[in-house]
Design a protein around this motif. Structure first.
Motif, short mmCIF file in Angstrom:
data_model
loop_
_atom_site.label_atom_id
_atom_site.label_comp_id
_atom_site.label_asym_id
_atom_site.label_seq_id
_atom_site.Cartn_x
_atom_site.Cartn_y
_atom_site.Cartn_z
N ASN A 195 45.01 65.65 -5.56
CA ASN A 195 45.95 66.74 -5.32
C ASN A 195 45.95 67.76 -6.46
OD1 ASN A 195 46.86 65.74 -2.86
ND2 ASN A 195 48.33 64.38 -3.86
N SER A 196 45.01 67.60 -7.39
CA SER A 196 44.93 68.53 -8.54
C SER A 196 44.54 69.91 -8.06
CB SER A 196 43.90 68.03 -9.55
OG SER A 196 44.26 66.77 -10.05
N GLN A 197 45.08 70.91 -8.72
CA GLN A 197 44.79 72.31 -8.38
C GLN A 197 43.52 72.77 -9.09
OE1 GLN A 197 46.57 74.02 -6.06
NE2 GLN A 197 47.58 72.06 -5.75
N VAL A 198 42.37 72.39 -8.53
CA VAL A 198 41.09 72.72 -9.16
C VAL A 198 40.28 73.71 -8.32
CG1 VAL A 198 40.92 70.59 -10.49
CG2 VAL A 198 39.93 70.70 -8.18
N ILE A 199 40.94 74.42 -7.40
CA ILE A 199 40.21 75.37 -6.57
C ILE A 199 39.63 76.48 -7.45
CG2 ILE A 199 40.43 77.10 -4.74
CD1 ILE A 199 42.44 75.18 -3.43
N LEU A 200 40.43 77.05 -8.33
CA LEU A 200 39.96 78.10 -9.23
C LEU A 200 40.18 77.71 -10.70
CD1 LEU A 200 41.16 81.27 -7.31
CD2 LEU A 200 38.80 80.47 -7.56
N ALA A 201 40.18 76.43 -10.98
CA ALA A 201 40.38 75.96 -12.36
C ALA A 201 39.39 74.85 -12.65
CB ALA A 201 41.81 75.44 -12.54
N GLY A 202 38.86 74.86 -13.86
CA GLY A 202 37.91 73.82 -14.23
C GLY A 202 37.65 73.84 -15.72
N THR A 203 36.61 73.14 -16.10
CA THR A 203 36.27 73.03 -17.51
C THR A 203 34.78 72.87 -17.68
OG1 THR A 203 36.79 71.86 -19.56
CG2 THR A 203 36.51 70.50 -17.60
N THR A 204 34.30 73.23 -18.85
CA THR A 204 32.94 72.91 -19.22
C THR A 204 32.97 71.55 -19.91
OG1 THR A 204 33.16 74.06 -21.33
CG2 THR A 204 32.31 75.33 -19.45
N TYR A 205 31.80 71.06 -20.30
CA TYR A 205 31.70 69.70 -20.83
C TYR A 205 30.61 69.65 -21.90
CZ TYR A 205 29.75 64.94 -20.77
OH TYR A 205 29.25 63.72 -21.12
N VAL A 206 30.89 68.95 -22.98
CA VAL A 206 29.87 68.68 -24.00
C VAL A 206 30.18 67.34 -24.64
CG1 VAL A 206 31.08 69.92 -25.86
CG2 VAL A 206 28.58 69.62 -25.97
N SER A 207 29.13 66.56 -24.89
CA SER A 207 29.33 65.26 -25.54
C SER A 207 28.10 64.91 -26.36
CB SER A 207 29.60 64.16 -24.51
OG SER A 207 28.43 63.90 -23.75
N ALA A 208 28.31 63.97 -27.26
CA ALA A 208 27.23 63.42 -28.06
C ALA A 208 27.39 61.91 -28.09
CB ALA A 208 27.25 63.98 -29.48
N LEU A 209 26.32 61.21 -27.87
CA LEU A 209 26.32 59.75 -27.96
C LEU A 209 25.27 59.37 -28.99
CD1 LEU A 209 27.05 56.87 -26.93
CD2 LEU A 209 25.21 57.15 -25.26
N ILE A 210 25.73 58.79 -30.07
CA ILE A 210 24.79 58.31 -31.08
C ILE A 210 24.35 56.92 -30.64
CG2 ILE A 210 24.45 57.73 -33.50
CD1 ILE A 210 26.71 59.78 -34.12
N TRP A 211 23.12 56.83 -30.20
CA TRP A 211 22.61 55.59 -29.59
C TRP A 211 22.24 54.58 -30.67
CZ3 TRP A 211 23.10 53.32 -25.24
CH2 TRP A 211 22.23 52.31 -24.85
N THR A 212 21.51 55.02 -31.63
CA THR A 212 21.15 54.21 -32.78
C THR A 212 21.13 55.15 -33.98
OG1 THR A 212 18.78 54.62 -32.62
CG2 THR A 212 19.63 52.76 -31.35
#
Length: 177
Positions: free
Chosen positions: A14-31
């Motif tokens: 039921n979230s109002q995401v029709i004209l709302a959103g976000t970008t995404y960035v992440s970092a995973l240090i594997w070793t």
């Protein structure tokens, strides 16, 4: 998979995401030798690495902008239009954006996001790009920020602001700056 799952869950909620959103960035240090940098949209991550007597941006994620050829092709195939706004003289004003054919909405200045359900019907996707990067001894730190930072500040400017705090081991101070 998690970004696409988040998109599906948001669309089904039921979230109002029709004209709302976000970008995404992440970092995973594997070793100690590998890191995964991932992004969707124009949030960015980069590695700051020593090169000679300087610290420079060695590698960064790719910003997902509608004018990028692959992104534009996908958007146009889905029925979206990529175009900048026009000023009174008919000259481009601002960045290229994703629009309907009538140029009424959504006016999204990125080609990937989580949320923005309306834009997803025009070829915008939540799928991130992920880079598996071999770390090297000269890599010093990484910076992850939204487009609200990178729209105005270059990678090198950010390095200059973070470096004094990195040298003192003051991570909170670097983040605040």
């Amino acid at each position: 998979d998690s970004c696409e799952l988040a998109q599906r869950l948001l669309e089904d909620s039921n979230s109002q995401v029709i004209l709302a959103g976000t970008t995404y960035v992440s970092a995973l240090i594997w070793t100690n030798a590998h890191i995964f940098l991932s992004n969707a949209g124009d949030s960015r991550a980069f590695l700051a690495s020593k090169k000679g007597n300087h610290v420079v941006s060695r590698l960064e994620t790719d910003d997902h902008k509608p004018e990028n050829p692959e992104e534009r092709k996908r958007i146009q195939k889905a029925g979206g239009v990529v175009m900048a706004l026009k000023d009174d003289d008919g000259s481009d004003f601002g960045p290229n954006r994703v629009w309907t054919r009538e140029m009424t909405a959504p006016g999204l200045a990125m080609s990937r996001s989580i949320g923005d359900k309306f834009a997803h019907g025009l070829g915008v996707i939540a799928t991130p790009d992920t880079k598996n990067i071999a770390l090297c001894p000269d890599d010093k730190f990484m910076v992850l920020c939204s487009d609200g930072v990178f729209e105005f500040l270059s990678n090198q400017y950010c390095i200059g602001k973070v470096l004094p705090y990195y040298s003192k081991g003051d991570i909170p101070g670097a983040c605040k700056k």
